[in-house]
Design an enzyme around this catalytic site. Structure first.
Site, PDB file in Angstrom:
ATOM      1  N   ARG A  34     -88.703  33.202   2.092  1.00  0.00           N
ATOM      2  CA  ARG A  34     -88.225  33.619   1.458  1.00  0.00           C
ATOM      3  C   ARG A  34     -86.865  34.222  -0.049  1.00  0.00           C
ATOM      4  O   ARG A  34     -86.212  33.442   0.766  1.00  0.00           O
ATOM      5  CB  ARG A  34     -87.739  35.520   2.649  1.00  0.00           C
ATOM      6  CG  ARG A  34     -87.649  36.835   1.346  1.00  0.00           C
ATOM      7  CD  ARG A  34     -87.066  37.324   2.371  1.00  0.00           C
ATOM      8  NE  ARG A  34     -86.741  38.955   2.122  1.00  0.00           N
ATOM      9  CZ  ARG A  34     -85.662  39.199   2.342  1.00  0.00           C
ATOM     10  NH1 ARG A  34     -84.457  38.559   3.034  1.00  0.00           N
ATOM     11  NH2 ARG A  34     -85.050  40.563   1.120  1.00  0.00           N
ATOM     12  N   ARG A  75     -77.731  52.564  -5.475  1.00  0.00           N
ATOM     13  CA  ARG A  75     -76.571  52.517  -5.316  1.00  0.00           C
ATOM     14  C   ARG A  75     -74.723  52.677  -5.313  1.00  0.00           C
ATOM     15  O   ARG A  75     -74.864  53.485  -5.667  1.00  0.00           O
ATOM     16  CB  ARG A  75     -76.134  51.301  -4.754  1.00  0.00           C
ATOM     17  CG  ARG A  75     -76.982  49.622  -4.294  1.00  0.00           C
ATOM     18  CD  ARG A  75     -76.453  48.691  -4.643  1.00  0.00           C
ATOM     19  NE  ARG A  75     -77.260  47.539  -4.044  1.00  0.00           N
ATOM     20  CZ  ARG A  75     -77.726  46.947  -3.288  1.00  0.00           C
ATOM     21  NH1 ARG A  75     -77.110  47.550  -1.445  1.00  0.00           N
ATOM     22  NH2 ARG A  75     -79.347  45.559  -2.831  1.00  0.00           N
ATOM     23  N   LYS A 224     -93.913  46.854   0.829  1.00  0.00           N
ATOM     24  CA  LYS A 224     -92.552  47.194   1.858  1.00  0.00           C
ATOM     25  C   LYS A 224     -92.116  47.916   1.868  1.00  0.00           C
ATOM     26  O   LYS A 224     -92.021  49.130   1.113  1.00  0.00           O
ATOM     27  CB  LYS A 224     -91.073  45.791   0.814  1.00  0.00           C
ATOM     28  CG  LYS A 224     -91.265  44.253   1.003  1.00  0.00           C
ATOM     29  CD  LYS A 224     -89.874  44.426   0.188  1.00  0.00           C
ATOM     30  CE  LYS A 224     -88.901  44.167   1.105  1.00  0.00           C
ATOM     31  NZ  LYS A 224     -87.596  43.934   0.380  1.00  0.00           N
ATOM     32  N   THR A 284     -86.119  43.340   9.429  1.00  0.00           N
ATOM     33  CA  THR A 284     -85.102  43.094   9.413  1.00  0.00           C
ATOM     34  C   THR A 284     -84.279  43.107  10.723  1.00  0.00           C
ATOM     35  O   THR A 284     -84.918  44.154  11.608  1.00  0.00           O
ATOM     36  CB  THR A 284     -85.151  44.172   8.841  1.00  0.00           C
ATOM     37  OG1 THR A 284     -85.624  44.695   7.685  1.00  0.00           O
ATOM     38  CG2 THR A 284     -83.947  45.187   8.602  1.00  0.00           C
TER      39      THR A 284
END
Length: 487
Positions: A34, A75, A224, A284
């Site tokens: 990845r 963020r 995802k 994850t």
């Protein structure tokens, strides 16, 4: 010899930039690498992809390249002193107009201007993967006045999630659109779309791949699943059908839906995706302790094993290999846990597809007939002569301990199928359409590779009458090794 059926995805980063370490993780069994486009520049990713292919070729391996797009960057900004500590009950302000370096114990800037219009009083914002929680009291202009519900340390650039989901950020940013062009230049095998809300986000990514020069089918799209709204019906089923692969991205998803709900959602996503003939990656924190430890915790071992029991096609390592101290040991640990979990006696369920739609293609029907026969005979291996790998994908949706070998002359097909559970690619060139010659060539190849060793071994071959035709698989042949062994 046991062959691991569950595939391993490893994230590249500074810890694997040393060619010696990269070689170690490939030798340890990585099937897909990845490239995380949230970090690094295009040139760095290109060099990593080239090195992967060079090392894989050295060991006659096929290792796929997965480009993971960053997605919308929601963020907080930065603090003057790099980090602060928030006390429970304290007031705290998120301000879209605050300078990016001006954060302190009372306020911080944010990178996502639409946040002020996406939330309302009573909402809960989760910062830093849910480690800090804020109750939204009121919104005035571009300022969100909050009260700290769960306090703790908060440092620069941590992510923001809305509990329950609902942020309006588009899945594909301008950066992602540029990175899709880089993915095509790299000749990636898969591109992962972060935070898709609907199937339209997946279709947009597919169109952008076409416009960048990708040939349909050459680059698969990974959705995802990270948003709460994406797991609701009928949205999730539409996303699965629009994608080639689903990633259960448990970080942001767990923050949005709550940790207690996550295990059931993971199982449902794996089951639903397999039923719809799609590949699934579970990701994850699978072995996060191995960022600093040479051994996983018992809880991590159980987590990986349970994903294998559920039928996931692949398990993914993130920081464990990208920035950890023991990338090779993390892959080795994942390998042995998957292998051991696959030995657990699970029932083979040949009826698992009955409740779903009937077959609409001949090659799909051949694939399912093959798996039914293989699971009721003492078959040693399945050999699928394939152009695109689709026949082997359908085969891999049925539970079985029998290895499926994708025999193809195409490099892209070889790398595509590396992600399919229980499927192993071989480069195979055969010009003849004579059935007897083809059967013998396959069996001779399997004998050389040690995949069969007895005259009594049975192999099932699937193939098409016309060589080089996509979707042309229309025949299944059960072959006894001794009947076709070269004299």
């Amino acid at each position: 010899m046991s062959i691991r059926r569950t595939k391993i995805v490893a994230t590249l980063g500074p810890a694997t930039d040393d060619p010696v370490m990269l070689e170690k993780i490939i030798k340890a069994g990585v099937d897909v690498v990845r490239l995380n486009f949230s970090h690094g520049d295009a040139e760095t990713h290109k060099k990593r992809a080239e090195l992967v292919r060079t090392i894989a070729a050295k060991y006659l391996r096929h290792v796929a390249i997965l480009v993971d797009l960053q997605g919308p960057k929601i963020r907080i900004a930065r603090f003057r002193d790099k980090k602060i500590f928030l006390e429970r009950g304290a007031p705290f302000v998120l301000d879209i107009n605050l300078p990016s370096e001006a954060g302190d114990e009372t306020q911080v800037g944010i990178s996502y201007p639409q946040l002020a219009s996406d939330v309302e009083p009573g909402d809960v914002l989760m910062l830093d993967d849910g480690r800090v929680e804020l109750d939204v009291d009121r919104v005035e202009g571009g300022r969100l006045f909050c009260t700290v519900r769960v306090g703790g340390e908060l440092s620069n650039n941590k992510g923001i999630n809305l509990q329950g989901g609902g942020l309006s950020a588009a899945a594909l940013t301008e950066k992602d659109k540029a990175d899709i062009q880089t993915a095509v230049q790299i000749d990636a095998d898969y591109v992962a779309v972060s935070f898709p809300r609907t199937a339209a986000d997946i279709e947009e990514a597919r169109q952008l791949l076409r416009e960048a020069g990708a040939i349909d089918g050459n680059i698969g799209i990974v959705a995802k699943i990270e948003r709460a709204e994406a797991i609701e019906m009928p949205v999730i089923e539409e996303i699965i059908k629009a994608s080639d692969v689903i990633m259960v991205a448990r970080g942001d998803l767990g923050v949005e839906i709550g940790d207690a709900r996550l295990p059931g959602v993971q199982k449902d996503l794996i089951t639903r995706s397999r039923a719809l003939n799609r590949v699934v990656i579970t990701a994850t924190q699978m072995m996060e302790s191995m960022i600093k430890s040479p051994l996983p915790t018992r809880a991590e071992v159980c987590d990986v094993a349970n994903a294998v029991f559920d039928g996931t096609d692949a398990v993914m390592l993130s920081a464990e290999t990208a920035s950890g101290d023991y990338p090779d040991k993390a892959v080795e640990a994942m390998d042995r846990v998957c292998l051991e979990a696959e030995q657990y006696p699970l029932m083979v369920n040949n009826e698992e597809r009955k409740e779903y739609a009937p077959f609409h293609r001949i090659d799909e029907a051949i694939a399912m007939a093959t798996m039914y026969a293989a699971n009721h005979l003492n078959v040693k291996a399945i050999a699928s002569l394939t152009e695109t790998g689709s026949t082997t994908l359908w085969m891999s949706r049925t539970s079985s301990n029998i290895p499926i070998f994708a025999l193809t002359p195409h490099r892209k097909t070889c790398t595509r199928v590396t992600l399919f559970r229980g499927v192993y690619p071989f480069k195979f060139f055969m010009d003849t359409i004579d059935h007897a010659e083809l059967n013998q060539a396959v069996i001779d190849d399997f004998l050389r590779r040690g995949l069969v060793d007895s005259d009594d071994d049975l192999v099932i071959l699937t193939k098409g009458d016309l060589s080089g035709v996509r979707g042309g698989t229309n025949a299944m042949k059960i072959v006894r090794v001794g009947d076709v062994r070269s004299r």
